[in-house]
Motif scaffolding. Sequence first.
Motif, PDB file in Angstrom:
ATOM      1  N   ARG A  27      22.093 -25.765  32.083  1.00 24.77           N
ATOM      2  CA  ARG A  27      21.740 -26.185  30.722  1.00 24.77           C
ATOM      3  C   ARG A  27      22.732 -27.244  30.255  1.00 24.77           C
ATOM      4  O   ARG A  27      23.829 -27.365  30.799  1.00 24.77           O
ATOM      5  CB  ARG A  27      21.723 -24.989  29.781  1.00 24.77           C
ATOM      6  CG  ARG A  27      20.683 -23.954  30.240  1.00 24.77           C
ATOM      7  CD  ARG A  27      20.316 -22.941  29.214  1.00 24.77           C
ATOM      8  NE  ARG A  27      19.703 -23.433  28.002  1.00 24.77           N
ATOM      9  CZ  ARG A  27      18.432 -23.799  27.871  1.00 24.77           C
ATOM     10  NH1 ARG A  27      17.622 -23.778  28.904  1.00 24.77           N
ATOM     11  NH2 ARG A  27      17.953 -24.185  26.709  1.00 24.77           N
ATOM     12  N   VAL A  28      22.337 -28.029  29.258  1.00 29.13           N
ATOM     13  CA  VAL A  28      23.188 -29.081  28.718  1.00 29.13           C
ATOM     14  C   VAL A  28      23.458 -28.778  27.254  1.00 29.13           C
ATOM     15  O   VAL A  28      22.516 -28.587  26.476  1.00 29.13           O
ATOM     16  CB  VAL A  28      22.510 -30.470  28.836  1.00 29.13           C
ATOM     17  CG1 VAL A  28      23.424 -31.559  28.325  1.00 29.13           C
ATOM     18  CG2 VAL A  28      22.086 -30.745  30.263  1.00 29.13           C
ATOM     19  N   PRO A  29      24.731 -28.728  26.830  1.00 32.53           N
ATOM     20  CA  PRO A  29      25.036 -28.534  25.407  1.00 32.53           C
ATOM     21  C   PRO A  29      24.528 -29.732  24.603  1.00 32.53           C
ATOM     22  O   PRO A  29      24.574 -30.874  25.065  1.00 32.53           O
ATOM     23  CB  PRO A  29      26.561 -28.459  25.352  1.00 32.53           C
ATOM     24  CG  PRO A  29      27.020 -28.358  26.762  1.00 32.53           C
ATOM     25  CD  PRO A  29      25.928 -28.820  27.644  1.00 32.53           C
ATOM     26  N   ALA A  30      24.048 -29.441  23.391  1.00 32.98           N
ATOM     27  CA  ALA A  30      23.515 -30.509  22.541  1.00 32.98           C
ATOM     28  C   ALA A  30      23.809 -30.179  21.087  1.00 32.98           C
ATOM     29  O   ALA A  30      24.155 -29.042  20.747  1.00 32.98           O
ATOM     30  CB  ALA A  30      22.009 -30.647  22.759  1.00 32.98           C
ATOM     31  N   VAL A  31      23.665 -31.160  20.243  1.00 35.46           N
ATOM     32  CA  VAL A  31      23.792 -30.973  18.802  1.00 35.46           C
ATOM     33  C   VAL A  31      22.675 -31.772  18.142  1.00 35.46           C
ATOM     34  O   VAL A  31      22.291 -32.833  18.626  1.00 35.46           O
ATOM     35  CB  VAL A  31      25.188 -31.411  18.283  1.00 35.46           C
ATOM     36  CG1 VAL A  31      25.410 -32.906  18.465  1.00 35.46           C
ATOM     37  CG2 VAL A  31      25.398 -31.012  16.832  1.00 35.46           C
ATOM     38  N   VAL A  32      22.123 -31.224  17.061  1.00 37.40           N
ATOM     39  CA  VAL A  32      21.130 -31.944  16.272  1.00 37.40           C
ATOM     40  C   VAL A  32      21.673 -32.041  14.859  1.00 37.40           C
ATOM     41  O   VAL A  32      22.197 -31.073  14.308  1.00 37.40           O
ATOM     42  CB  VAL A  32      19.736 -31.278  16.311  1.00 37.40           C
ATOM     43  CG1 VAL A  32      19.767 -29.869  15.770  1.00 37.40           C
ATOM     44  CG2 VAL A  32      18.707 -32.111  15.574  1.00 37.40           C
ATOM     45  N   TYR A  33      21.588 -33.238  14.270  1.00 38.23           N
ATOM     46  CA  TYR A  33      22.071 -33.464  12.914  1.00 38.23           C
ATOM     47  C   TYR A  33      21.109 -34.392  12.200  1.00 38.23           C
ATOM     48  O   TYR A  33      20.260 -35.021  12.809  1.00 38.23           O
ATOM     49  CB  TYR A  33      23.488 -34.042  12.922  1.00 38.23           C
ATOM     50  CG  TYR A  33      23.627 -35.299  13.759  1.00 38.23           C
ATOM     51  CD1 TYR A  33      23.323 -36.548  13.232  1.00 38.23           C
ATOM     52  CD2 TYR A  33      24.039 -35.234  15.078  1.00 38.23           C
ATOM     53  CE1 TYR A  33      23.423 -37.688  13.993  1.00 38.23           C
ATOM     54  CE2 TYR A  33      24.146 -36.374  15.851  1.00 38.23           C
ATOM     55  CZ  TYR A  33      23.848 -37.594  15.308  1.00 38.23           C
ATOM     56  OH  TYR A  33      23.943 -38.728  16.064  1.00 38.23           O
ATOM     57  N   GLY A  34      21.233 -34.448  10.883  1.00 37.55           N
ATOM     58  CA  GLY A  34      20.385 -35.319  10.083  1.00 37.55           C
ATOM     59  C   GLY A  34      20.932 -35.424   8.675  1.00 37.55           C
ATOM     60  O   GLY A  34      21.891 -34.740   8.317  1.00 37.55           O
ATOM     61  N   LYS A  35      20.316 -36.267   7.853  1.00 42.72           N
ATOM     62  CA  LYS A  35      20.776 -36.473   6.483  1.00 42.72           C
ATOM     63  C   LYS A  35      20.698 -35.206   5.651  1.00 42.72           C
ATOM     64  O   LYS A  35      21.593 -34.900   4.882  1.00 42.72           O
ATOM     65  CB  LYS A  35      19.960 -37.575   5.807  1.00 42.72           C
ATOM     66  CG  LYS A  35      20.353 -38.952   6.220  1.00 42.72           C
ATOM     67  CD  LYS A  35      19.583 -39.979   5.407  1.00 42.72           C
ATOM     68  CE  LYS A  35      20.003 -41.372   5.802  1.00 42.72           C
ATOM     69  NZ  LYS A  35      19.235 -42.390   5.106  1.00 42.72           N
ATOM     70  N   SER A  36      19.607 -34.480   5.777  1.00 45.08           N
ATOM     71  CA  SER A  36      19.409 -33.296   4.943  1.00 45.08           C
ATOM     72  C   SER A  36      19.555 -32.005   5.753  1.00 45.08           C
ATOM     73  O   SER A  36      18.985 -30.994   5.413  1.00 45.08           O
ATOM     74  CB  SER A  36      18.019 -33.352   4.307  1.00 45.08           C
ATOM     75  OG  SER A  36      17.042 -33.422   5.326  1.00 45.08           O
ATOM     76  N   LYS A  37      20.328 -32.066   6.830  1.00 45.83           N
ATOM     77  CA  LYS A  37      20.447 -30.912   7.720  1.00 45.83           C
ATOM     78  C   LYS A  37      21.884 -30.746   8.169  1.00 45.83           C
ATOM     79  O   LYS A  37      22.548 -31.700   8.523  1.00 45.83           O
ATOM     80  CB  LYS A  37      19.534 -31.117   8.930  1.00 45.83           C
ATOM     81  CG  LYS A  37      19.631 -30.058   9.984  1.00 45.83           C
ATOM     82  CD  LYS A  37      18.694 -30.376  11.123  1.00 45.83           C
ATOM     83  CE  LYS A  37      18.734 -29.370  12.239  1.00 45.83           C
ATOM     84  NZ  LYS A  37      19.117 -28.054  11.944  1.00 45.83           N
TER      85      LYS A  37
END
Length: 184
Positions: A27-37
């Motif tokens: 598996r590959v570590p990941a991050v998800v981000y956004g303006k309202s998150k």
Amino acid sequence: MNTLTINASARDQAGSASSGRLRAEGRVPAVVYGKSKEPANLSVDAREFRMLLRAIGNNTPVVQLKADDADAVTAIIKEVQRHAIKDTYTHIDFQQVGAEELVVVDIPAHPVGESWGVKNENGTIETVAHTVSVRCLPKDIPTSIDADVTELKVGDSLHISQLPALEGVQYMDHPEQPVFAVVK
């Protein structure tokens, strides 16, 4: 726009030790981000991600990110880190974008046709800018910018202002920036 989907799983632990365990499991570590998150730590299957990148090819990296039981969200692959020697993925950054949120993305530019200068003057088409920066809604993100270069002669260049107008898409680069040129 052709959108591909990738499945992800939430991960509780962060840090190099837990990331190393994930990589050992394929598996590959990941991050998800956004303006309202708030940023969220995820992991994706390395094999599935490799196939996704192959399917995307040299096009805009917009995907539907489906994390566990949540609804799929539109995300842009912002950065992919790779191991220098092993040629494996070490980390992925996704930027979540809202349906009504204007985004600025770099779109690959592709020449279409054989230019007059290449055909008749022994010239060579040179790509000056491999990508073009655009601002648009996620639903309007083009897969690529295809520019007709058939009229270019040796010494001519095609600029941002000469690229095809696309509905809902605004070019962000300077209008006089060259994208393709025919050289001798």
